[in-house]
Design a protein around this motif. Structure first.
Motif, PDB file in Angstrom:
ATOM      1  N   ARG A  11       0.817  -1.214   0.000  1.00 30.70           N
ATOM      2  CA  ARG A  11       0.000   0.000   0.000  1.00 30.70           C
ATOM      3  C   ARG A  11       0.853   1.268   0.000  1.00 30.70           C
ATOM      4  NH1 ARG A  11      -4.540  -2.328   4.249  1.00 30.70           N
ATOM      5  NH2 ARG A  11      -5.535  -3.694   2.706  1.00 30.70           N
ATOM      6  N   ARG A  12       2.125   1.138   0.371  1.00 29.54           N
ATOM      7  CA  ARG A  12       3.034   2.293   0.345  1.00 29.54           C
ATOM      8  C   ARG A  12       3.728   2.446  -1.009  1.00 29.54           C
ATOM      9  NH1 ARG A  12       6.948   2.602   5.422  1.00 29.54           N
ATOM     10  NH2 ARG A  12       7.737   0.673   4.517  1.00 29.54           N
ATOM     11  N   ALA A  13       3.491   1.529  -1.927  1.00 26.71           N
ATOM     12  CA  ALA A  13       4.124   1.622  -3.253  1.00 26.71           C
ATOM     13  C   ALA A  13       3.767   2.960  -3.899  1.00 26.71           C
ATOM     14  CB  ALA A  13       3.668   0.471  -4.144  1.00 26.71           C
ATOM     15  N   GLY A  14       4.781   3.657  -4.395  1.00 21.02           N
ATOM     16  CA  GLY A  14       4.566   4.946  -5.049  1.00 21.02           C
ATOM     17  C   GLY A  14       4.585   6.133  -4.112  1.00 21.02           C
ATOM     18  N   LEU A  42      -6.356   0.395   3.485  1.00 23.75           N
ATOM     19  CA  LEU A  42      -6.652   0.371   2.059  1.00 23.75           C
ATOM     20  C   LEU A  42      -6.719   1.806   1.549  1.00 23.75           C
ATOM     21  CD1 LEU A  42      -7.462  -1.319  -0.433  1.00 23.75           C
ATOM     22  CD2 LEU A  42      -9.846  -1.037   0.291  1.00 23.75           C
ATOM     23  N   TRP A  43      -6.057   2.076   0.439  1.00 24.91           N
ATOM     24  CA  TRP A  43      -5.980   3.403  -0.178  1.00 24.91           C
ATOM     25  C   TRP A  43      -5.252   4.414   0.711  1.00 24.91           C
ATOM     26  CZ3 TRP A  43     -11.721   3.186  -1.958  1.00 24.91           C
ATOM     27  CH2 TRP A  43     -11.819   2.336  -3.055  1.00 24.91           C
ATOM     28  N   GLY A  44      -4.410   3.927   1.635  1.00 28.33           N
ATOM     29  CA  GLY A  44      -3.662   4.808   2.517  1.00 28.33           C
ATOM     30  C   GLY A  44      -2.385   5.341   1.902  1.00 28.33           C
ATOM     31  N   GLY A  45      -2.010   4.821   0.724  1.00 23.27           N
ATOM     32  CA  GLY A  45      -0.799   5.275   0.047  1.00 23.27           C
ATOM     33  C   GLY A  45      -1.139   6.111  -1.171  1.00 23.27           C
ATOM     34  N   LYS A  46      -0.423   5.861  -2.250  1.00 26.97           N
ATOM     35  CA  LYS A  46      -0.675   6.605  -3.488  1.00 26.97           C
ATOM     36  C   LYS A  46      -2.009   6.159  -4.086  1.00 26.97           C
ATOM     37  CE  LYS A  46       1.421   8.254  -7.685  1.00 26.97           C
ATOM     38  NZ  LYS A  46       2.569   8.250  -8.574  1.00 26.97           N
ATOM     39  N   ARG A  47      -2.780   7.131  -4.556  1.00 26.58           N
ATOM     40  CA  ARG A  47      -4.118   6.853  -5.092  1.00 26.58           C
ATOM     41  C   ARG A  47      -4.243   7.351  -6.519  1.00 26.58           C
ATOM     42  NH1 ARG A  47      -7.120   9.804  -0.139  1.00 26.58           N
ATOM     43  NH2 ARG A  47      -6.525   8.332   1.496  1.00 26.58           N
ATOM     44  N   LEU A  76       2.721  12.158  -2.132  1.00 30.06           N
ATOM     45  CA  LEU A  76       3.234  12.995  -1.049  1.00 30.06           C
ATOM     46  C   LEU A  76       2.379  12.918   0.217  1.00 30.06           C
ATOM     47  CD1 LEU A  76       4.398  16.129  -3.066  1.00 30.06           C
ATOM     48  CD2 LEU A  76       5.828  14.388  -1.965  1.00 30.06           C
ATOM     49  N   ALA A  77       1.544  11.881   0.317  1.00 28.21           N
ATOM     50  CA  ALA A  77       0.733  11.688   1.516  1.00 28.21           C
ATOM     51  C   ALA A  77       0.629  10.205   1.823  1.00 28.21           C
ATOM     52  CB  ALA A  77      -0.663  12.281   1.329  1.00 28.21           C
ATOM     53  N   ILE A  78       0.401   9.931   3.110  1.00 24.49           N
ATOM     54  CA  ILE A  78       0.209   8.552   3.559  1.00 24.49           C
ATOM     55  C   ILE A  78      -0.739   8.569   4.754  1.00 24.49           C
ATOM     56  CG2 ILE A  78       2.186   8.553   5.153  1.00 24.49           C
ATOM     57  CD1 ILE A  78       2.732   5.639   4.092  1.00 24.49           C
ATOM     58  N   ASP A  79      -1.550   7.541   4.866  1.00 24.64           N
ATOM     59  CA  ASP A  79      -2.415   7.365   6.027  1.00 24.64           C
ATOM     60  C   ASP A  79      -1.874   6.188   6.831  1.00 24.64           C
ATOM     61  OD1 ASP A  79      -4.047   9.354   5.028  1.00 24.64           O
ATOM     62  OD2 ASP A  79      -5.582   7.981   4.289  1.00 24.64           O
ATOM     63  N   VAL A  80      -1.825   6.363   8.151  1.00 27.59           N
ATOM     64  CA  VAL A  80      -1.323   5.331   9.048  1.00 27.59           C
ATOM     65  C   VAL A  80      -2.300   5.237  10.215  1.00 27.59           C
ATOM     66  CG1 VAL A  80       0.642   4.531  10.407  1.00 27.59           C
ATOM     67  CG2 VAL A  80       1.046   5.983   8.412  1.00 27.59           C
ATOM     68  N   ILE A  81      -2.737   4.003  10.527  1.00 27.13           N
ATOM     69  CA  ILE A  81      -3.706   3.798  11.608  1.00 27.13           C
ATOM     70  C   ILE A  81      -3.170   2.770  12.606  1.00 27.13           C
ATOM     71  CG2 ILE A  81      -5.687   4.439  10.172  1.00 27.13           C
ATOM     72  CD1 ILE A  81      -6.362   1.428   9.968  1.00 27.13           C
ATOM     73  N   PRO A  82      -3.674   2.823  13.858  1.00 30.82           N
ATOM     74  CA  PRO A  82      -3.266   1.824  14.850  1.00 30.82           C
ATOM     75  C   PRO A  82      -3.675   0.412  14.430  1.00 30.82           C
ATOM     76  CG  PRO A  82      -4.262   3.713  15.931  1.00 30.82           C
ATOM     77  CD  PRO A  82      -4.516   3.876  14.451  1.00 30.82           C
TER      78      PRO A  82
END
Length: 143
Positions: A11-14, A42-47, A76-82
């Motif tokens: 999910r961090r690809a890109g 899901l969708w926490g990386g490049k979209r 240039l953005a990423i979402d990270v959750i517990p």
């Protein structure tokens, strides 16, 4: 030691390499401090524009991906959750704040190391009166 798993790494690809290093170092710090593990949703990386539009239609973003683009679309953005009890959760608020503390500590170290270039780090946890987007981290060009 905490490390992002196979699914999170896919999910961090890109995603920009600066955010990759930052999140890796912050996650390692979470482990050393005895905090919870973290994951990339899901969708926490490049979209793509289509993925961003779906999130917009669900009411989870103010940006439609076409006229108003997300930092996710440029990597240039990423979402990270517990990650608690074997699954990602948006409900463990303390985990978001613990991770934010680690992210800002690591970012300060990276600034001192000269690694951040022309970027500043923004956290969605500071947005609005409620910090409505706690999973979200983005790199913004200095003005």
């Amino acid at each position: 030691m905490y490390i992002f798993g196979e699914t999170s790494n896919k999910r961090r690809a890109g995603v920009d390499s600066l955010l990759i290093e930052l999140t890796d170092r912050a996650l390692a710090m979470m482990y050393r401090k005895g905090h919870c593990d973290m994951t990339i949703p899901l969708w926490g990386g490049k979209r793509s524009a289509e993925e961003q539009f779906k999130i917009f239609q669900q009411g989870n973003s103010e940006l439609d991906g076409y006229e108003d683009k997300s930092y996710h679309q440029s990597g240039l953005a990423i979402d990270v959750i517990p990650y608690v009890n074997g699954k990602g959760t948006y409900k463990f608020i303390e985990g978001f704040f613990d991770f934010a503390q680690c992210m800002f500590t690591v970012w300060a170290n990276m600034v001192a190391e000269g690694k951040t270039g022309s970027y500043v780090l923004e956290w969605g946890g500071f947005w609005g009166s409620t910090g409505w987007d706690k999973p979200h981290w983005q790199l913004v060009k200095k003005t």
